[in-house]
Design an enzyme around this catalytic site. Structure first.
Site, mmCIF file in Angstrom:
data_model
loop_
_atom_site.group_PDB
_atom_site.id
_atom_site.type_symbol
_atom_site.label_atom_id
_atom_site.label_comp_id
_atom_site.label_asym_id
_atom_site.label_seq_id
_atom_site.Cartn_x
_atom_site.Cartn_y
_atom_site.Cartn_z
ATOM 1 N N LYS A 81 -26.835 -15.187 -8.218
ATOM 2 C CA LYS A 81 -27.673 -13.998 -8.362
ATOM 3 C C LYS A 81 -27.374 -13.074 -7.192
ATOM 4 O O LYS A 81 -27.752 -13.325 -6.050
ATOM 5 C CB LYS A 81 -29.156 -14.369 -8.392
ATOM 6 N N GLU A 109 -24.586 -18.468 -12.912
ATOM 7 C CA GLU A 109 -23.963 -17.410 -12.113
ATOM 8 C C GLU A 109 -24.719 -17.250 -10.804
ATOM 9 O O GLU A 109 -25.929 -17.471 -10.772
ATOM 10 C CB GLU A 109 -24.073 -16.063 -12.852
ATOM 11 N N TYR A 161 1.912 2.255 -3.414
ATOM 12 C CA TYR A 161 0.773 2.820 -4.146
ATOM 13 C C TYR A 161 0.558 4.276 -3.716
ATOM 14 O O TYR A 161 0.438 5.176 -4.543
ATOM 15 C CB TYR A 161 -0.487 1.990 -3.878
ATOM 16 N N ASP A 162 0.538 4.481 -2.386
ATOM 17 C CA ASP A 162 0.287 5.825 -1.867
ATOM 18 C C ASP A 162 1.341 6.817 -2.350
ATOM 19 O O ASP A 162 1.033 7.959 -2.665
ATOM 20 C CB ASP A 162 0.280 5.808 -0.331
ATOM 21 N N TYR A 192 -22.035 -8.951 -15.275
ATOM 22 C CA TYR A 192 -22.673 -10.185 -15.732
ATOM 23 C C TYR A 192 -23.256 -10.072 -17.137
ATOM 24 O O TYR A 192 -24.019 -10.931 -17.555
ATOM 25 C CB TYR A 192 -23.724 -10.675 -14.745
ATOM 26 N N LYS A 237 -28.312 -18.932 -17.775
ATOM 27 C CA LYS A 237 -28.471 -18.220 -19.052
ATOM 28 C C LYS A 237 -28.052 -19.147 -20.179
ATOM 29 O O LYS A 237 -26.995 -19.776 -20.085
ATOM 30 C CB LYS A 237 -27.579 -16.975 -19.075
ATOM 31 N N CYS A 257 -19.996 -13.260 38.010
ATOM 32 C CA CYS A 257 -21.082 -13.560 37.072
ATOM 33 C C CYS A 257 -20.743 -14.810 36.260
ATOM 34 O O CYS A 257 -19.731 -14.853 35.575
ATOM 35 C CB CYS A 257 -21.294 -12.364 36.153
ATOM 36 N N CYS A 305 -28.164 -7.725 36.797
ATOM 37 C CA CYS A 305 -27.798 -8.773 35.857
ATOM 38 C C CYS A 305 -28.685 -10.003 36.056
ATOM 39 O O CYS A 305 -28.803 -10.510 37.172
ATOM 40 C CB CYS A 305 -26.333 -9.153 36.064
ATOM 41 N N CYS A 350 -22.998 -5.856 32.931
ATOM 42 C CA CYS A 350 -23.111 -6.389 34.278
ATOM 43 C C CYS A 350 -21.839 -6.019 35.012
ATOM 44 O O CYS A 350 -20.737 -6.146 34.475
ATOM 45 C CB CYS A 350 -23.253 -7.913 34.186
ATOM 46 N N LYS A 376 -34.325 -19.166 -7.278
ATOM 47 C CA LYS A 376 -34.179 -18.479 -5.994
ATOM 48 C C LYS A 376 -33.930 -19.443 -4.836
ATOM 49 O O LYS A 376 -34.442 -20.556 -4.818
ATOM 50 C CB LYS A 376 -35.441 -17.645 -5.691
ATOM 51 N N ASP A 433 -27.172 -9.980 -4.646
ATOM 52 C CA ASP A 433 -28.215 -9.171 -4.034
ATOM 53 C C ASP A 433 -27.722 -7.744 -3.847
ATOM 54 O O ASP A 433 -27.267 -7.350 -2.784
ATOM 55 C CB ASP A 433 -28.616 -9.800 -2.692
ATOM 56 N N ASP A 480 0.823 -1.212 0.000
ATOM 57 C CA ASP A 480 0.000 0.000 0.000
ATOM 58 C C ASP A 480 0.858 1.263 0.000
ATOM 59 O O ASP A 480 0.533 2.251 -0.651
ATOM 60 C CB ASP A 480 -0.908 0.032 1.242
ATOM 61 N N ALA A 481 1.958 1.220 0.744
ATOM 62 C CA ALA A 481 2.789 2.417 0.885
ATOM 63 C C ALA A 481 3.333 2.861 -0.467
ATOM 64 O O ALA A 481 3.409 4.055 -0.756
ATOM 65 C CB ALA A 481 3.936 2.146 1.852
ATOM 66 N N GLU A 497 -23.792 -5.948 -11.201
ATOM 67 C CA GLU A 497 -24.438 -5.682 -9.922
ATOM 68 C C GLU A 497 -23.456 -4.945 -9.012
ATOM 69 O O GLU A 497 -22.320 -5.390 -8.834
ATOM 70 C CB GLU A 497 -24.844 -7.028 -9.294
ATOM 71 N N SER A 517 -35.673 -7.717 -16.620
ATOM 72 C CA SER A 517 -35.651 -8.473 -15.368
ATOM 73 C C SER A 517 -35.681 -9.961 -15.711
ATOM 74 O O SER A 517 -35.650 -10.332 -16.880
ATOM 75 C CB SER A 517 -36.833 -8.076 -14.488
ATOM 76 N N CYS A 541 -26.456 -12.974 37.578
ATOM 77 C CA CYS A 541 -25.824 -12.979 38.898
ATOM 78 C C CYS A 541 -26.394 -11.945 39.850
ATOM 79 O O CYS A 541 -25.998 -11.885 41.007
ATOM 80 C CB CYS A 541 -24.317 -12.771 38.760
HETATM 81 S S1 IVH Z 1 -28.938 -10.943 -15.735
HETATM 82 C C1 IVH Z 1 -31.599 -10.131 -19.044
HETATM 83 N N1 IVH Z 1 -27.325 -11.907 -13.908
HETATM 84 O O1 IVH Z 1 -31.344 -9.603 -10.957
HETATM 85 C C2 IVH Z 1 -31.056 -10.530 -17.766
HETATM 86 N N2 IVH Z 1 -29.025 -10.396 -13.235
HETATM 87 O O2 IVH Z 1 -34.301 -9.749 -12.037
HETATM 88 C C3 IVH Z 1 -30.723 -9.372 -16.935
HETATM 89 N N3 IVH Z 1 -28.993 -9.876 -10.849
HETATM 90 O O3 IVH Z 1 -31.976 -6.390 -12.058
HETATM 91 C C4 IVH Z 1 -30.135 -9.691 -15.651
HETATM 92 N N4 IVH Z 1 -27.267 -11.134 -10.335
HETATM 93 O O4 IVH Z 1 -29.890 -6.665 -10.739
HETATM 94 C C5 IVH Z 1 -28.385 -11.111 -14.155
HETATM 95 N N5 IVH Z 1 -25.804 -12.801 -12.395
HETATM 96 C C6 IVH Z 1 -26.849 -12.015 -12.663
HETATM 97 C C7 IVH Z 1 -27.481 -11.268 -11.650
HETATM 98 C C8 IVH Z 1 -28.587 -10.476 -11.976
HETATM 99 C C9 IVH Z 1 -28.176 -10.291 -9.874
HETATM 100 C C10 IVH Z 1 -30.151 -8.969 -10.672
HETATM 101 C C11 IVH Z 1 -30.084 -7.769 -11.579
HETATM 102 C C12 IVH Z 1 -31.416 -7.651 -12.230
HETATM 103 C C13 IVH Z 1 -32.239 -8.680 -11.530
HETATM 104 C C14 IVH Z 1 -33.077 -9.385 -12.565
#
Ligand code: IVH
Length: 679
Positions: free
Chosen positions: A115, A113, A36-37, A225, A290, A432, A408, A426, A314, A117, A33-34, A173, A82, A411
């Site tokens: 999914k 892949e 880089y800095d 992705y 996919k 205790c 507590c 406590c 899911k 969050d 790191d040093a 994401e 989606s 005790c």
């Molecule tokens: S593909 C056409 N791949 O899931 C396909 N989406 O309901 C478009 N997400 O809004 C999405 N991981 O935010 C894809 N490996 C992944 C993902 C992913 C999370 C989310 C993404 C999207 C939602 C789709």
């Protein structure tokens, strides 16, 4: 502008971008790191000296854009879609069957892949340079969050390598890793600030900040992705290969991505990721399958807003509704009292949950959790389940508020909550039972009484088997009792007895550390020992007297005072002394606050541990006069790093000189060190 600085700036930027990529994208740092800095600062000064070289895609410009009034709207060139969902294996088989029938093939290759969050992002690169980043929004219009995305170190400002299309939109994401989320919430909780309910909300909240400096301070990262618009260049013809190519251009790709054959391959991927879900460093809510072949993807096309060529499979939900039956209090190893909600059992995150932590009193109040409330509980991975929020509209008329007990529950000792602290503790300390095991481990540890051979396993057996309740009981153990424990025999038992015997001869500072007073670490214990000289003097000191000890503030003073006020603690100490634990008393040093009256000191050079002003204040508090110039009347010159003329003057006048180490001794003890030999 001469060619020199421009070429130099380009060279430094290229270096920084390469190191950044190794560190944030590949997780494989190339330099410390040093280093880089250092290069970062070199580039900063070069850009300051030659402002004409500055451009917003310099690594120095990730943070620092002015806050916005509002986000502007961006129209997506290619809609952000989606995904359809599947919850059961049957639904995955149905998906695969529909795909095969439409394509009229026997078997299909899928890219699998996790999914993630977090939230979806579209990042546009033109001629390899990041020019715009937008959220998904409603799929056709999103918000322009370019300056926030720039602050995320794993998002390259430039794509690297060969064959980058003239325009390419990468999709992925933005998420907050679990560790970063936990640490951020722990800090917020400590400061009594609002916490985020889950990493997804934390990521979304962090990205939707008008002031990008806030985003910059949050631990966000990204996995790519997919792609959106592409012009002036080509891409491979399978999804798996596209991801590999994006990785080569410097984008971060999830290492779990895998290409498999058929529904069975998908389900095996789901099972494997599911097993490892808790140990992944980020949260996922499922996996995505996919169709790998892009020609097949095109043939399949879309229905409404989702592709026919992909599906999200899911995992069980990590948040569920349940009812709080009661709120009890748990006592942790350090005596911290944690309110815990006892719940109607509920299946969440793959297990049945019956308890959820409420962290502390303020958190209960902030979330306004009552007994009888319907709440959302969350169990993510191996993190302790917690109450996310209350459904206020479902509160029954007979719901009861939570009251932190004054004593507590383990005790019966008084509980204390210091001003400015979120934790209620406590005060029972050694007495205790909940704190006993840890207290005994601490007591016997190397820097405390140093009982050789008394490891964790043995402590557990001794405490669990009711052989030892307090550290004093250790000295009542006999060979036969110890020899009867698991993995012990006569010889090892005798060794432990000998080690205990040896530990009786200790020092006051070790003893003060060993008895486990909240917030009294080794250095405070040492300061107490030196200041008071005897245990009796520490035990009878009031809060005000205690605050006179260097480094003891009102909170620590109050912990010490409360500890010795507890009759149980006094009894344990008494038994320890009766068992023969002993130490020599220390000759009390002159009270530090008067030690330097009549002395004239001069500070020069740079100190490492504190600023010169801080040192000056502390010396003055001890009665010294701190002067700005050296004369024959100067008693001592305190010379830090790179001391200049004042040091030479002291030497020519024969005024004694001490270094920073000497200063520390002086501040701690009020004693002058031997003059530093600078010959
Ligand atoms: S593909 C056409 N791949 O899931 C396909 N989406 O309901 C478009 N997400 O809004 C999405 N991981 O935010 C894809 N490996 C992944 C993902 C992913 C999370 C989310 C993404 C999207 C939602 C789709």
């Amino acid at each position: 502008m001469s060619a020199g600085p421009a070429a130099r700036a380009a060279e430094l930027r290229a270096l920084l971008e390469r190191w950044n990529h190794r560190y944030y994208v590949l997780d494989d740092p190339e330099v410390p790191d040093a280093e880089y800095d250092r290069v970062f600062r070199d580039l900063q000064s070069l850009e300051q000296a030659h402002p004409e070289l500055l451009s917003d895609d310099s690594p120095t410009q990730r943070v620092g854009a002015l806050p916005l009034d509002a986000f502007s709207e961006v129209e997506h060139r290619v809609a952000m879609l989606s995904l359809g969902n599947a919850f059961e294996a049957d639904e995955v088989h149905d998906f695969d069957r529909r795909v095969r029938e439409r394509l009229e093939v026997d078997s299909v290759r899928y890219a699998c892949e996790p999914k993630l969050d977090g939230l979806a992002i579209n990042i546009r690169y033109e001629h390899g340079r990041l020019v715009q980043a937008a959220t998904r929004g409603d799929g056709s219009h999103g918000e322009d969050v370019t300056q926030n995305i720039r602050t995320i170190r794993s998002v390259p400002l430039h794509l690297r390598g060969e064959g980058v299309p003239e325009l390419i939109e990468v999709r992925g994401e933005i998420y907050m890793p679990k560790a970063g989320f936990e640490a951020m919430n722990a800090r917020a909780r400590e400061k009594g600030e609002k916490t985020f309910v889950n990493p997804r909300n934390a990521a979304a909240g962090s990205l939707r900040q008008l002031d990008s400096r806030i985003t910059a301070s949050r631990p966000l990262t990204m996995f790519c992705y997919g792609v959106g618009a592409v012009e002036g260049g080509g891409l491979p013809d399978s999804h798996g290969e596209i991801l590999r190519q994006l990785g080569e251009w410097g984008l971060r790709i999830c290492p779990e991505v895998k290409v498999v054959q058929g529904a069975e391959g998908c389900l095996a991927f789901y099972a494997d990721i599911g097993r490892r879900r808790d140990s992944l460093p980020y949260e996922i809510d499922g996996v995505v399958y996919k169709v790998d072949n892009l020609i097949q993807q095109r043939e399949l096309g879309f229905v409404s807003r989702a592709p026919r060529w992909a599906v999200a499979h899911k995992f069980p939900a990590q948040e569920e509704l349940t009812v709080v039956r009661d709120i009890e209090v748990n006592v942790g190893r350090t005596g911290a009292l944690t309110p815990v909600a006892r719940l109607e059992p509920v299946f969440v995150g793959g297990v049945t949950v019956t308890n959820a932590t409420l962290h502390n009193e303020d958190e209960v109040r902030r979330k306004d959790v009552h007994i009888g409330d319907t709440v959302i509980v969350r169990r993510a991975g191996d993190v302790i389940p917690e109450v996310v929020r209350v459904l206020a509209e479902r509160r029954p008329a007979d719901a009861r508020a939570f009251v932190m007990p004054s004593h507590c529950p383990e005790c019966g000792s008084e509980v204390v909550r210091e001003e400015g602290e979120a934790v209620t503790r406590c005060s029972g300390g050694l007495f205790c039972p909940a704190q006993r095991r840890e207290a005994i481990r601490h007591f016997a540890s190397r820097r405390a009484l140093d009982v050789e051979g008394l490891g964790d396993k043995l402590v557990e057996q001794l405490v669990g088997g009711q052989h030892v309740h307090t550290p004093a009981d250790l000295y009542r153990l006999d060979v036969n009792t110890i020899a009867g424990l698991e993995r012990m025999a006569q010889k090892s038992a005798q060794n432990l007895i000998d080690a205990l015997e040896k530990s009786k001869h200790t020092s006051l500072e070790r003893f003060l550390y060993a008895i486990g007073i909240a917030q009294v670490g080794e250095s405070t214990a040492r300061a107490l020992a030196r200041h008071f000289g005897s245990l009796e003097a520490v035990m009878t000191a009031d809060v005000e007297t205690l605050t006179a000890v260097p480094d003891v503030g009102p909170v620590v003073a109050s912990h010490i005072h409360t500890f010795f006020q507890q009759p149980h603690n006094r009894e344990v100490i008494d038994s320890l002394r009766k068992a023969g634990v002993q130490w020599p008393d220390i000759a009390i040093e002159q009270p530090a606050e008067q030690a330097l009256i009549g002395k004239t000191l001069v500070l020069t050079g740079t100190l490492g541990a504190m600023s010169r002003d801080q040192a000056k204040e502390r010396l003055q508090a001890m009665g010294a006069k701190v002067s700005g110039s050296v004369s024959k009347k100067t008693d001592y010159v305190i010379a830090g790093e790179n001391a200049g003329s004042k040091l030479s003057k002291a030497e020519s006048l024969g005024v004694p000189v001490m270094d920073e180490g000497g200063l520390m001794t002086l501040l701690e003890t009020g004693q002058f060190p031997q003059p530093t030999d600078r010959s």
